[in-house]
Motif scaffolding. Structure first.
Motif, PDB file in Angstrom:
ATOM      1  N   TYR A   1       8.780   3.974 -86.942  1.00 51.38           N
ATOM      2  CA  TYR A   1       7.729   3.298 -87.712  1.00 51.38           C
ATOM      3  C   TYR A   1       6.384   3.989 -87.496  1.00 51.38           C
ATOM      4  N   VAL A   2       5.688   4.244 -88.563  1.00 48.38           N
ATOM      5  CA  VAL A   2       4.371   4.870 -88.484  1.00 48.38           C
ATOM      6  C   VAL A   2       3.406   3.944 -87.746  1.00 48.38           C
ATOM      7  N   GLN A   3       2.697   4.505 -86.759  1.00 49.29           N
ATOM      8  CA  GLN A   3       1.669   3.747 -86.042  1.00 49.29           C
ATOM      9  C   GLN A   3       0.269   4.246 -86.407  1.00 49.29           C
ATOM     10  N   ALA A   4       0.149   5.555 -86.591  1.00 46.72           N
ATOM     11  CA  ALA A   4      -1.136   6.144 -86.983  1.00 46.72           C
ATOM     12  C   ALA A   4      -0.872   7.517 -87.586  1.00 46.72           C
ATOM     13  N   LYS A   5      -1.799   7.955 -88.432  1.00 45.50           N
ATOM     14  CA  LYS A   5      -1.702   9.281 -89.039  1.00 45.50           C
ATOM     15  C   LYS A   5      -2.807  10.161 -88.463  1.00 45.50           C
ATOM     16  N   GLN A   6      -2.421  11.345 -88.000  1.00 41.67           N
ATOM     17  CA  GLN A   6      -3.426  12.244 -87.450  1.00 41.67           C
ATOM     18  C   GLN A   6      -4.056  13.117 -88.531  1.00 41.67           C
ATOM     19  N   SER A   7      -3.213  13.728 -89.364  1.00 47.97           N
ATOM     20  CA  SER A   7      -3.787  14.662 -90.332  1.00 47.97           C
ATOM     21  C   SER A   7      -2.804  14.997 -91.447  1.00 47.97           C
ATOM     22  N   TRP A   8      -3.363  15.478 -92.543  1.00 45.50           N
ATOM     23  CA  TRP A   8      -2.574  16.046 -93.636  1.00 45.50           C
ATOM     24  C   TRP A   8      -3.275  17.312 -94.105  1.00 45.50           C
ATOM     25  N   TRP A   9      -2.490  18.378 -94.278  1.00 44.32           N
ATOM     26  CA  TRP A   9      -3.064  19.631 -94.749  1.00 44.32           C
ATOM     27  C   TRP A   9      -1.965  20.495 -95.350  1.00 44.32           C
ATOM     28  N   GLU A  10      -2.178  20.938 -96.584  1.00 44.08           N
ATOM     29  CA  GLU A  10      -1.236  21.821 -97.270  1.00 44.08           C
ATOM     30  C   GLU A  10       0.196  21.296 -97.199  1.00 44.08           C
ATOM     31  N   ASP A  11       0.335  20.027 -97.595  1.00 36.63           N
ATOM     32  CA  ASP A  11       1.643  19.369 -97.659  1.00 36.63           C
ATOM     33  C   ASP A  11       2.352  19.285 -96.306  1.00 36.63           C
ATOM     34  N   LYS A  12       1.559  19.142 -95.243  1.00 33.94           N
ATOM     35  CA  LYS A  12       2.090  18.927 -93.901  1.00 33.94           C
ATOM     36  C   LYS A  12       1.356  17.743 -93.277  1.00 33.94           C
ATOM     37  N   ALA A  13       2.123  16.822 -92.699  1.00 26.96           N
ATOM     38  CA  ALA A  13       1.527  15.632 -92.083  1.00 26.96           C
ATOM     39  C   ALA A  13       1.928  15.538 -90.613  1.00 26.96           C
ATOM     40  N   THR A  14       0.990  15.088 -89.797  1.00 26.58           N
ATOM     41  CA  THR A  14       1.260  14.831 -88.381  1.00 26.58           C
ATOM     42  C   THR A  14       1.020  13.346 -88.128  1.00 26.58           C
ATOM     43  N   VAL A  15       2.040  12.669 -87.589  1.00 19.75           N
ATOM     44  CA  VAL A  15       1.954  11.216 -87.436  1.00 19.75           C
ATOM     45  C   VAL A  15       2.461  10.770 -86.066  1.00 19.75           C
ATOM     46  N   TYR A  16       1.895   9.661 -85.612  1.00 22.66           N
ATOM     47  CA  TYR A  16       2.353   9.003 -84.391  1.00 22.66           C
ATOM     48  C   TYR A  16       3.293   7.880 -84.834  1.00 22.66           C
ATOM     49  N   THR A  17       4.507   7.870 -84.303  1.00 19.59           N
ATOM     50  CA  THR A  17       5.467   6.839 -84.697  1.00 19.59           C
ATOM     51  C   THR A  17       6.097   6.215 -83.450  1.00 19.59           C
ATOM     52  N   GLN A  18       6.630   5.016 -83.627  1.00 13.65           N
ATOM     53  CA  GLN A  18       7.226   4.303 -82.496  1.00 13.65           C
ATOM     54  C   GLN A  18       8.183   3.241 -83.019  1.00 13.65           C
ATOM     55  N   ASP A  19       9.251   2.993 -82.258  1.00 11.31           N
ATOM     56  CA  ASP A  19      10.110   1.845 -82.541  1.00 11.31           C
ATOM     57  C   ASP A  19      10.105   0.935 -81.318  1.00 11.31           C
ATOM     58  N   GLN A  20      11.028  -0.003 -81.258  1.00 13.87           N
ATOM     59  CA  GLN A  20      11.032  -0.969 -80.159  1.00 13.87           C
ATOM     60  C   GLN A  20      11.428  -0.345 -78.824  1.00 13.87           C
ATOM     61  N   ASP A  21      11.991   0.872 -78.845  1.00 16.84           N
ATOM     62  CA  ASP A  21      12.492   1.490 -77.618  1.00 16.84           C
ATOM     63  C   ASP A  21      11.670   2.672 -77.122  1.00 16.84           C
ATOM     64  N   GLY A  22      10.943   3.325 -78.004  1.00 20.02           N
ATOM     65  CA  GLY A  22      10.191   4.503 -77.584  1.00 20.02           C
ATOM     66  C   GLY A  22       9.396   5.078 -78.741  1.00 20.02           C
ATOM     67  N   ALA A  23       8.727   6.205 -78.479  1.00 18.97           N
ATOM     68  CA  ALA A  23       7.831   6.781 -79.481  1.00 18.97           C
ATOM     69  C   ALA A  23       8.209   8.227 -79.797  1.00 18.97           C
ATOM     70  N   TYR A  24       7.832   8.645 -81.014  1.00 20.66           N
ATOM     71  CA  TYR A  24       8.147   9.985 -81.499  1.00 20.66           C
ATOM     72  C   TYR A  24       6.884  10.561 -82.147  1.00 20.66           C
ATOM     73  N   PHE A  25       6.420  11.695 -81.641  1.00 22.65           N
ATOM     74  CA  PHE A  25       5.291  12.389 -82.256  1.00 22.65           C
ATOM     75  C   PHE A  25       5.873  13.392 -83.239  1.00 22.65           C
ATOM     76  N   VAL A  26       5.508  13.245 -84.508  1.00 21.46           N
ATOM     77  CA  VAL A  26       6.084  14.093 -85.556  1.00 21.46           C
ATOM     78  C   VAL A  26       4.995  15.048 -86.036  1.00 21.46           C
ATOM     79  N   TYR A  27       5.217  16.342 -85.799  1.00 20.22           N
ATOM     80  CA  TYR A  27       4.188  17.356 -86.034  1.00 20.22           C
ATOM     81  C   TYR A  27       4.498  18.191 -87.273  1.00 20.22           C
ATOM     82  N   ASN A  28       3.512  18.278 -88.165  1.00 23.92           N
ATOM     83  CA  ASN A  28       3.610  19.108 -89.368  1.00 23.92           C
ATOM     84  C   ASN A  28       4.877  18.824 -90.179  1.00 23.92           C
TER      85      ASN A  28
END
Length: 282
Positions: free
Chosen positions: A89-116
């Motif tokens: 689940y998306v928690q916050a968005k860091q950036s978008w540039w040239e069709d690339k997004a970096t987002v902070y995500t998390q579920d009930q068990d842990g978190a996933y940083f998704v880069y570009n």
């Protein structure tokens, strides 16, 4: 003779009374046994029902995952550079540039940083906090930060989730802290230390960029201490730019201030949280 008759009558009466007493008490004993039996039966039924509900809930959570999707434990056990698929689940968005997004995500068990992650500008606008997404990419590591790179995603309709903040202050300096990497966390009662010096050699509470080489609008680095240990925290300018409250709050810090903070537990050669809130300690 009268004494014998009286004694005989007395004995007869006593025996009769004893018999009544037993007869009257018997139903009460049966009722007590029945009550205990009923209570035990009800307790057993409640326990069975609760266990069934817990099993049903766990099964439902597993069933809600798409085929081939990893849970957090499986994701962490996966080899680096291997392909991974997670629903988060998306928690916050860091950036978008040239069709690339970096987002902070998390579920009930842990978190996933998704880069570009591959993402159109139109889809980026749809990634509001709480949105569930299915991410396919590669598990990577950079200077201690575990993240998902070269990813694609799709929005999963249905439930939403915003993670509650986790106070990890007591875990600073322990091996346990990294177990919460990338999660939404809080640090409380920490003291602002000198982050460096200005051109005149005076101690300052923050720096633009890690080495002071930046200007207003760049990342803000500041140092805070707890129990004799000092840590470097950052306001990531792509996440919180110089128009945000947290950026202004850090620029107003004074050495010696005691503050509370919230942010995402990013890692760079050790703990290096991306801070989104700074307030005076309560």
């Amino acid at each position: 003779m009268k004494k014998a008759i009286v004694l005989s009558l007395a004995l007869t009466l006593a025996l009769g009374m004893t018999g009544c007493a037993k007869t009257e008490n018997a139903p009460a004993a049966e009722s007590s046994v029945e009550t205990v039996s009923e209570a035990s039966s009800e307790a057993a039924e409640e326990t069975t029902t609760e266990a069934a509900e817990e099993t049903s809930t766990a099964a439902a959570e597993e069933a809600s995952k798409s085929e081939g999707v990893l849970n957090y434990e499986e994701y962490m056990a996966a080899e680096l550079d291997s392909e991974v698929v997670v629903e988060t689940y998306v928690q916050a968005k860091q950036s978008w540039w040239e069709d690339k997004a970096t987002v902070y995500t998390q579920d009930q068990d842990g978190a996933y940083f998704v880069y570009n992650m591959a993402c159109s500008e139109e889809d980026y606008e749809k990634l509001v906090p709480g949105t569930k997404i299915k991410v396919t990419g590669y598990k990577s590591e950079w200077s201690g930060e575990v993240e998902i790179t070269d990813a694609t995603f799709e929005i999963v309709e249905g439930d939403t989730y915003l993670a509650p903040v986790k106070d990890v202050t007591a875990m600073l300096g322990t091996d346990e802290l990294i177990d919460y990497q990338n999660q939404y966390v809080a640090f409380k009662g920490m003291t602002v230390e000198a982050a460096g010096q200005d051109e005149s050699g005076n101690d300052v509470a923050y720096l633009y960029n890690w080495d002071g080489s930046g200007t207003d609008g760049d990342d803000l680095y500041f140092s805070v201490s707890l129990n004799g240990e000092t840590y470097s925290f950052v306001v990531e300018s792509y996440l919180c730019d110089n128009t945000t409250d947290v950026y202004a709050a850090v620029k107003n810090l004074q050495i010696g201030d005691v503050i509370d903070m919230e942010g995402y537990l990013y890692w760079y050669e050790g703990v290096n949280p991306h801070i989104i809130s700074v307030t005076a300690a309560k």
